[in-house]
Design an enzyme around this catalytic site. Structure first.
Site, PDB file in Angstrom:
ATOM      1  CE1 TYR A  79     -18.548  81.970  21.825  1.00 18.01           C
ATOM      2  CE2 TYR A  79     -17.135  80.032  21.910  1.00 18.01           C
ATOM      3  CZ  TYR A  79     -17.777  81.085  22.554  1.00 18.01           C
ATOM      4  OH  TYR A  79     -17.635  81.270  23.906  1.00 18.01           O
ATOM      5  CB  CYS A  80     -17.278  85.667  16.491  1.00 20.27           C
ATOM      6  SG  CYS A  80     -17.632  85.325  14.744  1.00 20.27           S
ATOM      7  CB  THR A  81     -21.418  88.554  17.370  1.00 15.48           C
ATOM      8  OG1 THR A  81     -20.673  88.984  18.505  1.00 15.48           O
ATOM      9  CG2 THR A  81     -22.862  89.014  17.502  1.00 15.48           C
ATOM     10  CB  CYS A 106     -15.654  82.312  14.405  1.00 19.82           C
ATOM     11  SG  CYS A 106     -17.359  82.586  13.931  1.00 19.82           S
ATOM     12  CB  ILE A 138     -23.320  83.799  19.262  1.00 23.13           C
ATOM     13  CG1 ILE A 138     -21.896  83.470  19.704  1.00 23.13           C
ATOM     14  CG2 ILE A 138     -24.274  83.724  20.455  1.00 23.13           C
ATOM     15  CD1 ILE A 138     -21.228  84.573  20.513  1.00 23.13           C
TER      16      ILE A 138
END
Length: 246
Positions: A182-184, A189, A210
């Site tokens: 996961y990432c922003t 990701c 996210i």
């Protein structure tokens, strides 16, 4: 009431000559009164923009009329003032630098997991097949300090180009498990999941990142805020800015 619409969006899609696309995108964004950043590369487009809601949504709708960008999905949030100082439209080698040219998301995405499904997995501690779920943060260390999923792995990388070597060094922590990167907003990701799968890891990307999780699920299994790359600094799970720019 917040009156400035903020969007983040990206799409891995083949752009044969991003330099020729740059002037028209810049002209249209200026005409719409938008500020932020548009990144173009042969592998796709990455947007962080803010402006009036009608103007910004109209800009995105017009962009989607180009078949290359028809599947562009945006994540929205609001602020009471413009969080960007200017408009930048740049052509880069990659829209998110990994320095692994064999990883080409525009040729095919890694499997993704929807936010609601991930919440169900995290509630149980297992995926639907009964396998252990490992959350893997692909962001830089300073971003992780603002908030993360409970119990997530964080390799303390300082830039995304360090991710592949870190993945090799920590491979034993991932083998035999269902890994959710996961990432922003999803862009890092997505590349991370493809790289992990090439290394034999059963990896998925969190669809929408996210911010997409906040929008669809909220704060479940999340601790803290999410750093964003503008003057708002960070967003809560309610997609509210940490501070209101002066």
């Amino acid at each position: 009431m917040p009156s400035v619409l903020n969007i983040s969006a990206y799409l891995f899609t083949r752009i044969a000559d991003p330099h020729s696309l740059r002037p028209s995108l810049r002209q249209h964004a200026i005409a719409a009164g938008l500020k932020g950043t548009i990144l173009l590369a042969e592998e796709g487009i990455n947007l962080f923009l803010a402006g009036g809601s009608d103007d910004l949504r109209g800009f995105v709708d017009a962009l989607r009329e180009d078949p290359r960008f028809s599947e562009l999905a945006t994540k929205e949030s609001w602020s009471s003032s413009q969080p960007f100082q200017r408009l930048l439209v740049k052509v880069k080698r990659e829209i998110i630098r990994m320095d692994r040219p064999t990883i080409r998301p525009e040729a095919g995405r890694a499997p993704s997991v929807a936010p609601a499904t991930l919440r169900r997995w995290l509630d149980r501690g297992r995926d639907d097949a009964g396998r252990e779920v490992v959350m893997l943060d692909t962001r830089n260390a300073f971003e992780v300090e603002y908030g993360s999923f409970a119990g997530a792995l964080d390799w303390r990388i300082e830039r995304f180009t360090q991710f592949p070597d870190a993945a090799i060094a920590h491979r034993s922590d991932l083998v035999g498990k269902t890994v959710v990167s996961y990432c922003t907003g999803g862009i890092r990701c997505e590349k991370a999941a493809l790289y992990l799968r090439d290394e034999g890891i059963d990896a998925f990307q969190l669809d929408g990142g996210i911010l997409g999780y906040f929008e669809q699920v909220g704060s479940d299994h999340w601790n803290g805020e999410c750093f964003v790359f503008d003057e708002r600094e960070a967003l809560s799970p309610g997609l509210e800015p940490r501070t209101v720019p002066a």
